[in-house]
Design a protein around this motif. Structure first.
Motif, mmCIF file in Angstrom:
data_model
loop_
_atom_site.group_PDB
_atom_site.id
_atom_site.type_symbol
_atom_site.label_atom_id
_atom_site.label_comp_id
_atom_site.label_asym_id
_atom_site.label_seq_id
_atom_site.Cartn_x
_atom_site.Cartn_y
_atom_site.Cartn_z
ATOM 1 N N THR A 113 -1.105 5.154 -11.372
ATOM 2 C CA THR A 113 -0.742 4.332 -12.888
ATOM 3 C C THR A 113 -1.543 2.892 -12.384
ATOM 4 O OG1 THR A 113 -0.057 6.229 -13.590
ATOM 5 C CG2 THR A 113 0.091 4.706 -15.094
ATOM 6 N N ARG A 114 0.086 2.259 -11.368
ATOM 7 C CA ARG A 114 -0.058 1.321 -11.694
ATOM 8 C C ARG A 114 -0.917 0.154 -11.108
ATOM 9 N NH1 ARG A 114 4.871 1.095 -8.325
ATOM 10 N NH2 ARG A 114 5.569 1.505 -10.234
ATOM 11 N N THR A 115 -1.481 1.411 -9.624
ATOM 12 C CA THR A 115 -2.492 0.095 -9.165
ATOM 13 C C THR A 115 -4.168 0.140 -9.585
ATOM 14 O OG1 THR A 115 -1.604 1.553 -7.365
ATOM 15 C CG2 THR A 115 -3.520 0.878 -6.862
ATOM 16 N N ILE A 116 -3.913 1.324 -10.702
ATOM 17 C CA ILE A 116 -5.253 1.951 -11.424
ATOM 18 C C ILE A 116 -4.592 0.665 -12.445
ATOM 19 C CG2 ILE A 116 -6.411 3.123 -13.328
ATOM 20 C CD1 ILE A 116 -5.373 5.663 -11.045
ATOM 21 N N LEU A 117 -3.889 0.492 -13.303
ATOM 22 C CA LEU A 117 -3.901 -1.282 -14.010
ATOM 23 C C LEU A 117 -3.830 -2.249 -13.426
ATOM 24 C CD1 LEU A 117 -1.132 0.429 -16.243
ATOM 25 C CD2 LEU A 117 -3.362 0.944 -17.012
ATOM 26 N N THR A 118 -3.821 -2.175 -12.618
ATOM 27 C CA THR A 118 -3.579 -3.936 -12.117
ATOM 28 C C THR A 118 -4.905 -4.040 -11.335
ATOM 29 O OG1 THR A 118 -1.385 -3.002 -10.605
ATOM 30 C CG2 THR A 118 -3.596 -4.834 -9.702
ATOM 31 N N ALA A 119 -5.812 -2.677 -11.223
ATOM 32 C CA ALA A 119 -7.184 -3.505 -10.707
ATOM 33 C C ALA A 119 -7.968 -3.427 -11.788
ATOM 34 C CB ALA A 119 -7.854 -1.935 -10.370
ATOM 35 N N ILE A 120 -7.727 -3.030 -13.227
ATOM 36 C CA ILE A 120 -8.389 -2.980 -14.381
ATOM 37 C C ILE A 120 -8.387 -4.369 -14.485
ATOM 38 C CG2 ILE A 120 -8.244 -1.615 -17.043
ATOM 39 C CD1 ILE A 120 -7.724 0.789 -15.814
ATOM 40 N N GLY A 121 -6.646 -4.669 -14.619
ATOM 41 C CA GLY A 121 -6.407 -6.518 -15.345
ATOM 42 C C GLY A 121 -7.223 -6.901 -13.754
ATOM 43 N N VAL A 122 -7.682 -6.812 -12.849
ATOM 44 C CA VAL A 122 -8.000 -8.185 -12.228
ATOM 45 C C VAL A 122 -10.034 -8.166 -12.211
ATOM 46 C CG1 VAL A 122 -8.586 -8.252 -9.482
ATOM 47 C CG2 VAL A 122 -6.778 -7.641 -10.300
ATOM 48 N N GLY A 123 -9.909 -6.861 -12.755
ATOM 49 C CA GLY A 123 -12.159 -6.607 -12.867
ATOM 50 C C GLY A 123 -11.645 -7.442 -14.789
ATOM 51 N N LEU A 124 -10.684 -7.426 -15.370
ATOM 52 C CA LEU A 124 -10.687 -8.009 -16.325
ATOM 53 C C LEU A 124 -10.827 -9.011 -16.621
ATOM 54 C CD1 LEU A 124 -9.307 -5.814 -19.073
ATOM 55 C CD2 LEU A 124 -11.900 -5.613 -18.889
ATOM 56 N N GLY A 125 -10.226 -10.059 -15.812
ATOM 57 C CA GLY A 125 -9.795 -11.006 -15.477
ATOM 58 C C GLY A 125 -11.398 -11.604 -14.817
ATOM 59 N N VAL A 126 -11.508 -11.017 -13.593
ATOM 60 C CA VAL A 126 -12.983 -11.646 -12.882
ATOM 61 C C VAL A 126 -13.946 -11.678 -14.082
ATOM 62 C CG1 VAL A 126 -14.799 -11.026 -11.388
ATOM 63 C CG2 VAL A 126 -12.208 -10.897 -10.718
ATOM 64 N N CYS A 127 -14.451 -10.674 -14.794
ATOM 65 C CA CYS A 127 -15.366 -10.364 -16.072
ATOM 66 C C CYS A 127 -14.885 -11.719 -16.764
ATOM 67 C CB CYS A 127 -14.904 -9.404 -16.388
ATOM 68 S SG CYS A 127 -15.951 -7.805 -15.612
ATOM 69 N N LEU A 128 -13.410 -11.878 -16.589
ATOM 70 C CA LEU A 128 -13.834 -13.138 -17.919
ATOM 71 C C LEU A 128 -14.136 -14.879 -17.678
ATOM 72 C CD1 LEU A 128 -12.589 -14.447 -21.154
ATOM 73 C CD2 LEU A 128 -10.265 -14.327 -19.879
ATOM 74 N N LEU A 129 -13.886 -14.502 -16.637
ATOM 75 C CA LEU A 129 -13.414 -16.161 -15.717
ATOM 76 C C LEU A 129 -15.697 -15.983 -15.831
ATOM 77 C CD1 LEU A 129 -11.189 -15.880 -13.012
ATOM 78 C CD2 LEU A 129 -11.230 -17.675 -14.883
ATOM 79 N N ALA A 171 0.379 -1.219 -0.158
ATOM 80 C CA ALA A 171 0.275 -0.108 -0.258
ATOM 81 C C ALA A 171 0.533 1.185 -0.256
ATOM 82 C CB ALA A 171 -1.042 -0.009 1.327
ATOM 83 N N ARG A 172 2.299 1.068 1.351
ATOM 84 C CA ARG A 172 2.903 2.427 1.054
ATOM 85 C C ARG A 172 3.654 2.685 -0.745
ATOM 86 N NH1 ARG A 172 8.338 2.936 4.709
ATOM 87 N NH2 ARG A 172 7.844 0.159 3.089
ATOM 88 N N PHE A 173 3.918 1.713 -1.148
ATOM 89 C CA PHE A 173 4.748 1.532 -2.693
ATOM 90 C C PHE A 173 3.494 2.525 -3.545
ATOM 91 C CE2 PHE A 173 8.280 -1.765 -2.139
ATOM 92 C CZ PHE A 173 8.719 -1.126 -1.760
ATOM 93 N N ALA A 174 2.275 1.948 -3.296
ATOM 94 C CA ALA A 174 1.203 1.483 -3.892
ATOM 95 C C ALA A 174 0.576 3.475 -4.265
ATOM 96 C CB ALA A 174 -0.058 1.462 -4.247
ATOM 97 N N VAL A 175 0.117 3.894 -2.852
ATOM 98 C CA VAL A 175 0.352 5.827 -2.691
ATOM 99 C C VAL A 175 1.250 6.097 -2.518
ATOM 100 C CG1 VAL A 175 -0.573 6.721 -0.613
ATOM 101 C CG2 VAL A 175 -1.900 4.345 -1.137
ATOM 102 N N THR A 176 2.425 6.045 -2.596
ATOM 103 C CA THR A 176 3.525 7.434 -2.255
ATOM 104 C C THR A 176 4.298 6.955 -3.055
ATOM 105 O OG1 THR A 176 4.939 5.790 -0.905
ATOM 106 C CG2 THR A 176 4.022 7.319 0.069
ATOM 107 N N GLY A 177 4.042 6.400 -4.282
ATOM 108 C CA GLY A 177 5.064 6.261 -5.319
ATOM 109 C C GLY A 177 5.124 7.346 -6.520
#
Length: 138
Positions: free
Chosen positions: A27-43, A15-21
């Motif tokens: 950007t990395r956090t948002i892209l990770t969230a989008i990727g996880v969301g797309l993966g869940v939708c596909l499954l 969380a510290r790396f995501a927030v203080t980076g």
């Protein structure tokens, strides 16, 4: 150190790396969230395919009149003749069944609650095609 304490420490570090980076961290956090969301939708979509196919097969089986016996059967009060047919109507294929009861106590065709009279065209209540067009008009 206990396992829970290690897990909490690692979570706090992420969380510290995501927030203080800065912008790159967000950007990395948002892209990770989008990727996880797309993966869940596909499954979820992949998990629902077998149910969709089974439901379609059940609907097709419900519209089928049942097993056909190719033996010489004498007409009775509860028998009927049927033939599956299809036609084109304004470029769309319309499939149906022509049914003729042999007697007065023949069962209703699949999908109907009662038998219709001669030259009657039952259709789905939400269908745009409620009756055949007059002769000579399409």
């Amino acid at each position: 150190m206990s396992r829970v304490r290690t897990w909490v420490r690692d979570l706090a570090l992420g969380a510290r790396f995501a927030v203080t980076g800065g912008r790159r961290g967000w950007t990395r956090t948002i892209l990770t969230a989008i990727g996880v969301g797309l993966g869940v939708c596909l499954l979820l979509a992949a998990a629902s395919v077998p149910h969709l196919l089974d439901s379609r097969d059940d609907r097709v089986a419900g519209r089928t009149a049942g097993p056909v016996v190719h033996l010489e059967v004498k007409p009775s009060e509860r028998s009927f003749l049927y033939a599956e047919t299809s036609t084109l109507y304004r470029g769309d294929t319309v499939k149906g069944m022509v049914v003729r009861p042999d007697g007065g106590r023949a069962p209703a065709p699949p999908g109907l609650t009662k038998r219709r009279g001669p030259a009657r065209w039952p259709s789905h209540p939400h269908s745009r095609i409620s009756s055949p067009p007059p002769k000579g008009r399409c």
